[in-house]
Design a protein around this motif. Structure first.
Motif, PDB file in Angstrom:
ATOM      1  N   TYR A 162       0.683  -1.207   0.001  1.00  0.00           N
ATOM      2  CA  TYR A 162       0.043  -0.180   0.066  1.00  0.00           C
ATOM      3  C   TYR A 162       0.885   1.364  -0.104  1.00  0.00           C
ATOM      4  CZ  TYR A 162      -3.362   3.554   1.699  1.00  0.00           C
ATOM      5  OH  TYR A 162      -4.276   4.691   1.782  1.00  0.00           O
ATOM      6  N   LYS A 163       2.143   1.245   0.941  1.00  0.00           N
ATOM      7  CA  LYS A 163       2.551   2.496   0.935  1.00  0.00           C
ATOM      8  C   LYS A 163       3.644   2.587  -0.497  1.00  0.00           C
ATOM      9  CE  LYS A 163       4.366   6.187   2.434  1.00  0.00           C
ATOM     10  NZ  LYS A 163       3.547   7.330   2.474  1.00  0.00           N
ATOM     11  N   VAL A 164       4.051   1.528  -0.984  1.00  0.00           N
ATOM     12  CA  VAL A 164       4.818   1.573  -2.311  1.00  0.00           C
ATOM     13  C   VAL A 164       3.939   2.063  -3.382  1.00  0.00           C
ATOM     14  CG1 VAL A 164       5.953   0.271  -4.075  1.00  0.00           C
ATOM     15  CG2 VAL A 164       6.328  -0.204  -1.755  1.00  0.00           C
ATOM     16  N   ALA A 165       2.707   1.679  -3.293  1.00  0.00           N
ATOM     17  CA  ALA A 165       1.727   2.324  -4.451  1.00  0.00           C
ATOM     18  C   ALA A 165       1.536   3.734  -4.265  1.00  0.00           C
ATOM     19  CB  ALA A 165       0.296   1.469  -4.324  1.00  0.00           C
ATOM     20  N   ASP A 171       2.389 -12.716  -3.609  1.00  0.00           N
ATOM     21  CA  ASP A 171       1.298 -11.985  -3.048  1.00  0.00           C
ATOM     22  C   ASP A 171       1.509 -10.485  -2.882  1.00  0.00           C
ATOM     23  OD1 ASP A 171       0.066 -14.591  -2.771  1.00  0.00           O
ATOM     24  OD2 ASP A 171       0.802 -14.801  -0.539  1.00  0.00           O
ATOM     25  N   LYS A 172       2.601  -9.968  -2.796  1.00  0.00           N
ATOM     26  CA  LYS A 172       2.966  -8.629  -2.396  1.00  0.00           C
ATOM     27  C   LYS A 172       2.529  -8.008  -3.672  1.00  0.00           C
ATOM     28  CE  LYS A 172       5.184  -7.930   1.967  1.00  0.00           C
ATOM     29  NZ  LYS A 172       6.057  -7.074   2.486  1.00  0.00           N
ATOM     30  N   ILE A 173       3.026  -8.374  -4.821  1.00  0.00           N
ATOM     31  CA  ILE A 173       3.129  -7.755  -6.147  1.00  0.00           C
ATOM     32  C   ILE A 173       1.661  -7.824  -6.582  1.00  0.00           C
ATOM     33  CG2 ILE A 173       3.461  -8.095  -8.624  1.00  0.00           C
ATOM     34  CD1 ILE A 173       6.243  -9.060  -8.017  1.00  0.00           C
ATOM     35  N   ILE A 174       0.851  -8.792  -6.302  1.00  0.00           N
ATOM     36  CA  ILE A 174      -0.693  -8.715  -6.626  1.00  0.00           C
ATOM     37  C   ILE A 174      -1.375  -7.811  -5.692  1.00  0.00           C
ATOM     38  CG2 ILE A 174      -2.929 -10.080  -6.086  1.00  0.00           C
ATOM     39  CD1 ILE A 174      -1.140 -12.695  -6.811  1.00  0.00           C
ATOM     40  N   GLU A 175      -0.868  -7.427  -4.479  1.00  0.00           N
ATOM     41  CA  GLU A 175      -1.840  -6.416  -3.698  1.00  0.00           C
ATOM     42  C   GLU A 175      -1.271  -5.137  -4.242  1.00  0.00           C
ATOM     43  OE1 GLU A 175      -3.656  -6.131   0.126  1.00  0.00           O
ATOM     44  OE2 GLU A 175      -3.623  -7.670  -1.484  1.00  0.00           O
ATOM     45  N   LEU A 176       0.184  -5.265  -4.524  1.00  0.00           N
ATOM     46  CA  LEU A 176       0.710  -3.690  -5.049  1.00  0.00           C
ATOM     47  C   LEU A 176      -0.161  -3.289  -6.316  1.00  0.00           C
ATOM     48  CD1 LEU A 176       3.071  -1.568  -5.142  1.00  0.00           C
ATOM     49  CD2 LEU A 176       4.127  -2.920  -6.515  1.00  0.00           C
ATOM     50  N   GLU A 177      -0.445  -4.332  -7.240  1.00  0.00           N
ATOM     51  CA  GLU A 177      -0.865  -3.980  -8.441  1.00  0.00           C
ATOM     52  C   GLU A 177      -2.390  -3.502  -8.393  1.00  0.00           C
ATOM     53  OE1 GLU A 177      -1.301  -5.586 -13.007  1.00  0.00           O
ATOM     54  OE2 GLU A 177      -1.087  -7.136 -11.469  1.00  0.00           O
ATOM     55  N   LYS A 178      -3.199  -4.147  -7.202  1.00  0.00           N
ATOM     56  CA  LYS A 178      -4.505  -3.795  -6.961  1.00  0.00           C
ATOM     57  C   LYS A 178      -4.637  -2.346  -6.612  1.00  0.00           C
ATOM     58  CE  LYS A 178      -6.211  -8.395  -5.674  1.00  0.00           C
ATOM     59  NZ  LYS A 178      -6.514  -9.167  -4.463  1.00  0.00           N
ATOM     60  N   TYR A 179      -3.548  -1.760  -5.567  1.00  0.00           N
ATOM     61  CA  TYR A 179      -3.569  -0.576  -5.043  1.00  0.00           C
ATOM     62  C   TYR A 179      -3.228   0.402  -6.126  1.00  0.00           C
ATOM     63  CZ  TYR A 179      -3.942  -2.088  -0.271  1.00  0.00           C
ATOM     64  OH  TYR A 179      -4.440  -2.742   1.070  1.00  0.00           O
ATOM     65  N   LEU A 183      -9.184  -2.816  -5.760  1.00  0.00           N
ATOM     66  CA  LEU A 183      -9.739  -3.729  -4.556  1.00  0.00           C
ATOM     67  C   LEU A 183     -10.912  -4.483  -4.758  1.00  0.00           C
ATOM     68  CD1 LEU A 183      -8.398  -2.045  -1.144  1.00  0.00           C
ATOM     69  CD2 LEU A 183      -7.309  -3.921  -2.423  1.00  0.00           C
ATOM     70  N   GLU A 184     -11.093  -5.712  -4.452  1.00  0.00           N
ATOM     71  CA  GLU A 184     -12.214  -6.346  -4.614  1.00  0.00           C
ATOM     72  C   GLU A 184     -13.298  -6.059  -3.569  1.00  0.00           C
ATOM     73  OE1 GLU A 184      -9.383  -7.910  -4.099  1.00  0.00           O
ATOM     74  OE2 GLU A 184      -8.969  -9.409  -5.401  1.00  0.00           O
ATOM     75  N   GLU A 185     -14.544  -6.081  -3.830  1.00  0.00           N
ATOM     76  CA  GLU A 185     -15.698  -5.816  -2.814  1.00  0.00           C
ATOM     77  C   GLU A 185     -15.527  -6.499  -1.473  1.00  0.00           C
ATOM     78  OE1 GLU A 185     -19.503  -5.712  -4.493  1.00  0.00           O
ATOM     79  OE2 GLU A 185     -18.966  -4.053  -6.152  1.00  0.00           O
ATOM     80  N   ASP A 186     -15.105  -7.839  -1.830  1.00  0.00           N
ATOM     81  CA  ASP A 186     -14.921  -8.664  -0.492  1.00  0.00           C
ATOM     82  C   ASP A 186     -13.642  -8.508   0.173  1.00  0.00           C
ATOM     83  OD1 ASP A 186     -13.752  -9.817  -2.459  1.00  0.00           O
ATOM     84  OD2 ASP A 186     -14.656 -11.790  -2.171  1.00  0.00           O
ATOM     85  N   HIS A 187     -12.689  -7.674  -0.250  1.00  0.00           N
ATOM     86  CA  HIS A 187     -11.548  -7.541   0.347  1.00  0.00           C
ATOM     87  C   HIS A 187     -11.519  -7.015   1.586  1.00  0.00           C
ATOM     88  CE1 HIS A 187      -7.361  -6.018   0.833  1.00  0.00           C
ATOM     89  NE2 HIS A 187      -6.945  -6.897  -0.097  1.00  0.00           N
ATOM     90  N   LEU A 233     -10.527   1.063   0.341  1.00  0.00           N
ATOM     91  CA  LEU A 233      -9.308   1.938   0.595  1.00  0.00           C
ATOM     92  C   LEU A 233      -8.503   2.281  -0.805  1.00  0.00           C
ATOM     93  CD1 LEU A 233      -7.009   2.896   2.505  1.00  0.00           C
ATOM     94  CD2 LEU A 233      -6.057   0.471   2.394  1.00  0.00           C
ATOM     95  N   LYS A 234      -7.936   3.452  -1.025  1.00  0.00           N
ATOM     96  CA  LYS A 234      -7.590   3.803  -2.013  1.00  0.00           C
ATOM     97  C   LYS A 234      -6.066   4.482  -1.788  1.00  0.00           C
ATOM     98  CE  LYS A 234     -11.602   5.156  -4.964  1.00  0.00           C
ATOM     99  NZ  LYS A 234     -12.517   4.525  -3.925  1.00  0.00           N
ATOM    100  N   ALA A 235      -5.225   4.197  -2.680  1.00  0.00           N
ATOM    101  CA  ALA A 235      -3.738   4.391  -2.471  1.00  0.00           C
ATOM    102  C   ALA A 235      -3.529   5.824  -3.181  1.00  0.00           C
ATOM    103  CB  ALA A 235      -2.668   3.570  -3.174  1.00  0.00           C
ATOM    104  N   GLY A 236      -4.000   7.002  -2.540  1.00  0.00           N
ATOM    105  CA  GLY A 236      -4.186   8.062  -3.337  1.00  0.00           C
ATOM    106  C   GLY A 236      -2.737   8.840  -3.395  1.00  0.00           C
TER     107      GLY A 236
END
Length: 338
Positions: free
Chosen positions: A86-89, A133-141, A146-150, A155-158
């Protein structure tokens, strides 16, 4: 096949130089790379090192974006194992908002330093995750997906940039190629670290054969390598010096490549694992314009790769700059049908 050149700079601190001088050299090299028409300029991440100044690529990228106008600037790479995706994003979304369409986000899993720096970087982290797993999370941010069931849905990485940073997976093994292929992301094989061209070719083939295609995604492979162009073969050999690649093979199966035996011994002193140390000749594409051109064309033909990210760590600095000028001249002379 036309070859595109990009640059990786590690902001080396040579004997007698200061970190301030190392960063000035990085800035000058970025500006020269832009003038020569190279595609991208990346900076690395190293910690607890007196030989390399670049410990915070995000900060350096921001400065380089301000000192250039059009060349893509990015990380080669962010050592994602240490950080919150999240912080990297957030960091890279800020950069991409400051310089739309110019930011690359290369990520890798090397420690980037000694065991004590890894411990310091990961202090307070209680949720170890795999690089995948971290790259998948990074790409989502990065893409605000982010999926609705996440668990953190909403949350947005603004800020959300109009053009997100481009994510690249960096590696030096067939396993890293499989990760990039499974994620459907561009892949950069670090030949200057691995030093084995046969493994590089195997990794690129594995990447292409296993790439998960999806709308808007096609396999894109790049090779990062050491290149040294000089006026004569003798000068190139002299500038390359007696560099060695020191590989640490840990009992866990992990490997790490460092520049000196002293660094290897310090790493193993700080580590609790059994190990072996292997000393190898570095893979450096070196010589005159003509010989470097032929070596790059041969590697391009064998791998099917048309972009190389080049690193050139030699003294004095003017010879480093001249190497890139000669490289540009060499490839400008390649016939269109080559």
């Amino acid at each position: 096949m036309a070859i595109t050149i990009s640059v990786l700079d590690q902001s080396p601190i040579y004997p007698g130089e200061t970190p301030e001088e190392a960063f000035l050299h990085t800035i000058k090299l970025a500006q020269l790379s832009e003038q020569l028409g190279f595609r991208r300029f990346w900076v690395s991440e190293h910690h607890d090192s007196g030989q390399v100044a670049g410990s915070s690529p995000e900060v350096l990228i921001s400065h380089l974006l301000a000192k250039t106008e059009s060349i893509r600037i990015g990380s080669g790479g962010i050592m994602l194992q240490h950080y919150s995706p999240y912080k990297v994003a957030e960091n890279f979304n800020v950069l991409a908002s400051l310089a739309p369409g110019r930011v690359d986000l290369g990520v890798g899993r090397a420690p980037g330093g000694l065991p004590r720096s890894t411990q310091a970087l990961q202090q307070g982290s209680f949720e170890p995750s795999s690089l995948t797993d971290k790259i998948i999370e990074l790409e989502k941010y990065v893409h605000n997906r982010l999926e609705e069931d996440h668990p953190l849905a909403g949350l947005k990485a603004g800020p959300i940039p109009g053009t997100p940073p481009e994510i690249y997976v960096l590696g030096a093994s067939v396993a890293s190629a499989e990760i990039a292929a499974g994620l459907g992301l561009p892949y950069v094989f670090s030949l200057f670290i691995n030093g084995d061209q046969a493994i590089a070719l195997e990794a690129i083939e594995t990447y292409r054969n296993n790439f998960e295609t999806s709308p808007g995604k096609e396999p894109r492979a790049i090779i990062a390598l050491s290149v040294l162009a000089a006026e004569t073969e003798e000068e190139a050999k002299e500038l390359a010096g007696a560099h060695k690649l020191i590989r640490i093979n840990l009992a866990s199966g992990k490997t790490l490549t460092v520049a000196t035996r002293e660094q290897a011994e310090e790493f193993t002193r700080q580590s609790t694992e059994d190990y072996t140390i292997e000393e190898r000749e570095p893979e450096i594409t070196k010589g005159t314009k003509a010989s470097v051109r032929q070596q790059l064309l041969a590697l391009s033909s064998a791998s099917g790769v048309d972009e190389f990210i080049v690193t050139t760590n030699v003294q004095p600095f003017d010879k480093r700059l001249r190497s890139f000028e000669l490289l540009h001249e060499a490839l400008a002379e390649v016939p269109a049908e080559a």
